[in-house]
Design an enzyme around this catalytic site. Structure first.
Site, short mmCIF file in Angstrom:
data_model
loop_
_atom_site.label_atom_id
_atom_site.label_comp_id
_atom_site.label_asym_id
_atom_site.label_seq_id
_atom_site.Cartn_x
_atom_site.Cartn_y
_atom_site.Cartn_z
CD GLN A 250 -1.72 -2.29 1.82
OE1 GLN A 250 -0.55 -2.70 1.83
NE2 GLN A 250 -2.72 -2.99 2.32
CE LYS B 262 -2.14 -3.11 6.02
NZ LYS B 262 -2.94 -4.36 5.86
CG ASP C 230 -6.93 -0.32 10.21
OD1 ASP C 230 -5.73 -0.05 10.09
OD2 ASP C 230 -7.72 -0.41 9.26
#
Ligand code: MRU
Length: 354
Positions: free
Chosen positions: A194, A246, A235
């Site tokens: 990402q 992550k 998150d």
């Protein structure tokens, strides 16, 4: 275009698995396509998942020939169940599902048309609030970035991960607009890249000097004194400030502490989960081993090897220098500052005061 758009009864989104090679827009009126897109990371990033799932619920209930409110609510329950089963860690998904459920049931006896109107308004409100939160997070967080800063980030907490300008990357962009960012080191973010694919794409487009590093290079650049602040998204943030993000975020926080560099988490208050007392209670998604054993469709791992592939790790709140929200900057002890912000008290810095 924006990462997610609602138009003419359809959800349009960029397929993030194809970036940066191809910019493909998917348009769907089927909530199962939204479920599949979230599961496969075509739509990803905690706030974007929440917004997409809210529109997913709306797509599910907008079907012709519903016999009445009872059938609509049964369809809604099934869609909420399916969407909630896509990814377990980002709490924005579950917060959005609760809001959609409440808006469908919270208005007493209603006609199908009235429930549909409330659901549409709620999904659009979730999107609108995320856009406003991103903007406020950017301006708040930029106050923490002094002139001539080199920053380091992990994964993608940019426009692609939200309905707006991003969280960590909104701070980077706002600080860059003030002329305070010299460069941004971007961890490539194994196994799905990402950082290399998405964050680098966003920052280069914005004209910000971007230096891609492998995840294992972060220690060296911190040790050389090349980084003034590490900034990441989240998150899920537990009530005590422990933060899931992550996988690879936790080692960065340890390194930042070792080298006396501030470690900032940027996230909207919708990412705070007061029901979870600490990080050990945050469900951590495990991904398919193929994401680790293959690269661009080619197997790279030795046959017969077993794999452990958590998508996220937990950074203890004790390693987080500040949490940047749309309502201001939170400092330790996070048990108190997070509870206060959720009660509506003011934090430091300038937020949007919601
Ligand atoms: O697996 P992903 O790509 O959905 O993971 C995303 C992250 O970990 C982001 O840093 C997080 O969702 C914050 S996004 C503003």
């Amino acid at each position: 275009m924006a990462t997610l758009e609602w138009a003419d009864g359809k959800l349009r989104f960029i397929d993030q698995t194809l970036l940066p090679a191809q910019e493909v827009i998917v348009e769907t009126a089927d909530y199962r396509t939204v479920c599949q897109a979230i599961r496969s990371l075509k739509i990803r990033g905690a706030p974007a998942i929440g917004v997409a799932a809210a529109f997913g619920v709306l797509l599910a209930v907008r079907r012709p020939h519903l016999s009445g409110p009872g059938e609509l609510l049964a369809v809604l329950d099934e869609a909420v169940r399916d969407l909630s089963a896509t990814r377990p860690t980002a709490v924005n998904l579950f917060a959005a599902m609760r809001r959609m459920e409440r808006s469908a049931r919270g208005g007493g006896e209603m006609t199908v048309q009235a429930i549909l109107a409330r659901l549409a308004a709620e999904a659009l409100a979730i999107q609108r609030e995320d856009i406003a939160s991103c903007r406020a997070i950017g301006e708040c967080g930029a106050d923490l970035i002094p002139p001539r800063s080199s920053l380091l980030t992990h994964c993608n907490a940019g426009a692609l991960a939200t309905a707006g300008e991003g969280t960590a990357l909104a701070v980077v962009a706002a600080a860059a607009r003030r002329g305070n960012v010299v460069r941004v080191f971007v961890d490539e973010t194994r196994p799905l890249f990402q950082g290399a694919r998405l964050t680098a794409w966003e920052l280069v487009k914005q004209g910000i000097r971007t230096v891609l590093i492998t995840d294992s290079t972060a220690g060296s650049v911190l040790a050389r004194g090349d980084v003034n602040a590490v900034i990441v998204g989240a998150d899920r943030i537990a009530a005590n400030g422990d933060t899931a993000n992550k996988v690879g975020t936790y080692p960065l926080a340890v390194l930042a502490r070792r080298h006396d560099v501030p470690f900032y988490v940027a996230a909207p208050t919708s990412t705070i989960d007061p029901a979870v007392p600490d990080g050990s209670h945050i469900p951590i998604e495990e991904r398919d081993e193929g994401e680790v054993t293959t690269f661009a469709g080619v197997r790279i791992a030795a046959p017969g090897v077993s794999v452990y592939a958590p998508a996220f790790d937990v950074t203890p709140g004790s390693l987080v220098s500040a949490i940047i929200t749309e309502r201001g900057i939170l400092r330790p002890p996070y048990g108190e500052s997070l509870a206060g912000i959720l009660r509506g008290e003011n934090a430091g810095g300038k937020g949007n005061g919601r």
